[in-house]
Structure formats: C-alpha cells, structure tokens
Motif scaffolding. Sequence first.
Motif, mmCIF file in Angstrom:
data_model
loop_
_atom_site.group_PDB
_atom_site.id
_atom_site.type_symbol
_atom_site.label_atom_id
_atom_site.label_comp_id
_atom_site.label_asym_id
_atom_site.label_seq_id
_atom_site.Cartn_x
_atom_site.Cartn_y
_atom_site.Cartn_z
ATOM 1 N N PHE A 54 0.832 -1.197 0.000
ATOM 2 C CA PHE A 54 0.000 0.000 0.000
ATOM 3 C C PHE A 54 0.871 1.253 0.000
ATOM 4 O O PHE A 54 1.647 1.482 0.929
ATOM 5 C CB PHE A 54 -0.907 -0.026 1.234
ATOM 6 C CG PHE A 54 -2.142 0.801 1.109
ATOM 7 C CD1 PHE A 54 -3.231 0.348 0.384
ATOM 8 C CD2 PHE A 54 -2.228 2.037 1.730
ATOM 9 C CE1 PHE A 54 -4.380 1.108 0.267
ATOM 10 C CE2 PHE A 54 -3.359 2.804 1.620
ATOM 11 C CZ PHE A 54 -4.446 2.336 0.893
ATOM 12 N N ASP A 55 0.731 2.043 -1.039
ATOM 13 C CA ASP A 55 1.505 3.275 -1.203
ATOM 14 C C ASP A 55 0.940 4.363 -0.291
ATOM 15 O O ASP A 55 -0.221 4.760 -0.420
ATOM 16 C CB ASP A 55 1.423 3.707 -2.675
ATOM 17 C CG ASP A 55 2.356 4.874 -2.994
ATOM 18 O OD1 ASP A 55 2.825 5.547 -2.057
ATOM 19 O OD2 ASP A 55 2.608 5.114 -4.188
ATOM 20 N N THR A 56 1.763 4.840 0.652
ATOM 21 C CA THR A 56 1.335 5.927 1.541
ATOM 22 C C THR A 56 2.231 7.153 1.370
ATOM 23 O O THR A 56 2.393 7.956 2.289
ATOM 24 C CB THR A 56 1.355 5.480 3.020
ATOM 25 O OG1 THR A 56 2.673 5.049 3.379
ATOM 26 C CG2 THR A 56 0.364 4.351 3.249
ATOM 27 N N SER A 57 2.826 7.294 0.203
ATOM 28 C CA SER A 57 3.698 8.448 -0.051
ATOM 29 C C SER A 57 2.866 9.718 -0.233
ATOM 30 O O SER A 57 1.643 9.668 -0.381
ATOM 31 C CB SER A 57 4.550 8.205 -1.292
ATOM 32 O OG SER A 57 3.724 8.075 -2.443
ATOM 33 N N GLY A 58 3.550 10.850 -0.240
ATOM 34 C CA GLY A 58 2.863 12.134 -0.353
ATOM 35 C C GLY A 58 2.047 12.284 -1.619
ATOM 36 O O GLY A 58 1.028 12.990 -1.635
ATOM 37 N N SER A 59 2.446 11.614 -2.698
ATOM 38 C CA SER A 59 1.716 11.725 -3.958
ATOM 39 C C SER A 59 0.326 11.099 -3.900
ATOM 40 O O SER A 59 -0.500 11.330 -4.780
ATOM 41 C CB SER A 59 2.519 11.062 -5.093
ATOM 42 O OG SER A 59 2.703 9.678 -4.844
ATOM 43 N N MET A 60 0.057 10.333 -2.842
ATOM 44 C CA MET A 60 -1.239 9.679 -2.695
ATOM 45 C C MET A 60 -2.199 10.464 -1.804
ATOM 46 O O MET A 60 -3.299 9.986 -1.494
ATOM 47 C CB MET A 60 -1.045 8.279 -2.108
ATOM 48 C CG MET A 60 -0.314 7.315 -3.006
ATOM 49 S SD MET A 60 -1.199 6.989 -4.550
ATOM 50 C CE MET A 60 -2.701 6.273 -3.904
#
Length: 228
Positions: A54-60
């Motif tokens: 699960f992508d939780t980077s700022g871009s999300m």
Amino acid sequence: SFGVTVTDKRGNFLTDLTTDDFAVLEDGKPQTVKYFIRGQQTEAAPELHLGVMFDTSGSMSADIATARTAAIKFLNALPEAKDITLVDFDSEVRLAKFGQQDFPRLVERIRSRKPDGYTAMYDALGQYVTGADDVDGRKVLIVFSDGVDTSSWLEAESVLETARRGDVVVYGVEVGARRASFPRDLTEITGGRLFSVESTGGLSAVFAKILEEFRNRYLISYSPEGVA
C-alpha cells in the motif's frame, strides 16, 4: 506449481475443466500432473498467504481515503486467507503480518498511516518477495501505487530477478496518469495482471475483478520428469 485462468471468446471464465483438459510441458517434454484443483475449491487448496503493498507516499494524499476503503473491502472478502501481510511504504518500508483474528488491527493500521514522503516502491517489492521465499502455499501480492518510484535503493531489474525465483502471483493496481515506471514485467512473469484506473473511484471495480479472477484460477502442480 502454477496457476492459470481460462476464458472463452467473450472473456467469461471456464470453471468446469478437468486435468484431462490441460497438457503440461517442460522443455517440450510432457509432464504428469500431480495436483489439480479448481479455484472455487478453497477447502482443498493449499494455504493462502495474501500480501498487500500500500503506497502511503505524499503523492497519494488526494486519493488515500478512497483507496483505504476499497482495500479494506477487498481484504474482508478473503476470509480463507491464513494471514495477510501489509507492506505500507513511502520513503521507508514497513511490513507486518496479521492473522484473520487480527483483522481489526490490520484495518486500524491501514487507516492510521498518513501519506507523506517519497515512493520506495522497488524496495517494498524486494522486501516482500524475498520474505515470501520461506512461505509454503499459495502466495498472492496486490500492489497498489501511483507507479512512480522516486527513492528506492533497489533497481527494477534486481526485483524482477528475485520475483522470477519466487512463487508469488503479483497483481498491480496503478492510479492516475503517472504510470510510466510501474514494473509491468513483474505481473507478467508471476502470472498476475496489471490494472490501471484514472482515479480511486474505480478501485472497487478493479478489486472485484482481481477477486473474480483469483477465485476462478486453476492450480496445477507437477514434478519435472525427463529434463535436465
């Protein structure tokens, strides 16, 4: 062992095939099927180990709420999974395994992480597929990301090589227009598929397709005979 789905010309899954409908060859030499099971026969299948990246980077940031809801709904539809490994990542990679009895804690973990930082997608992929080598049974990984790696130490080629040696079926779900760097080869070489949606509003439909395909996958195993 490997999984396979079969469809007709209209894309409908064929679910009533038998061992006699398949021929397995290695290096051009016919092999004897030792184990055959239809996807719907969950009680007879090897244990299912489910992974979710699960992508939780700022871009999300703009999409995280809808993505969380869709992911939790999907996971809740797979009670037969022995365990669920959550890999949430941004600039760092965090991995935790949950049994079905720990599902509330898994939901809390998914909902609590705030989007921030960069995207170490290849590092997260590498960590999961490496750890999966020590696990027996069916292994399925769902990768959810906008597909743009910005901070990994690992390169795509090394992750693909690790995946080739493993036995994990990888499904990719990429969101938005920035998709050029998603490792499409990873889904192909593991027998999974790559899905693309323009916004998180389409995630529920994509997760439903993944679930349908998974439930209609035949599992075939054999021991190589007559090959070097």
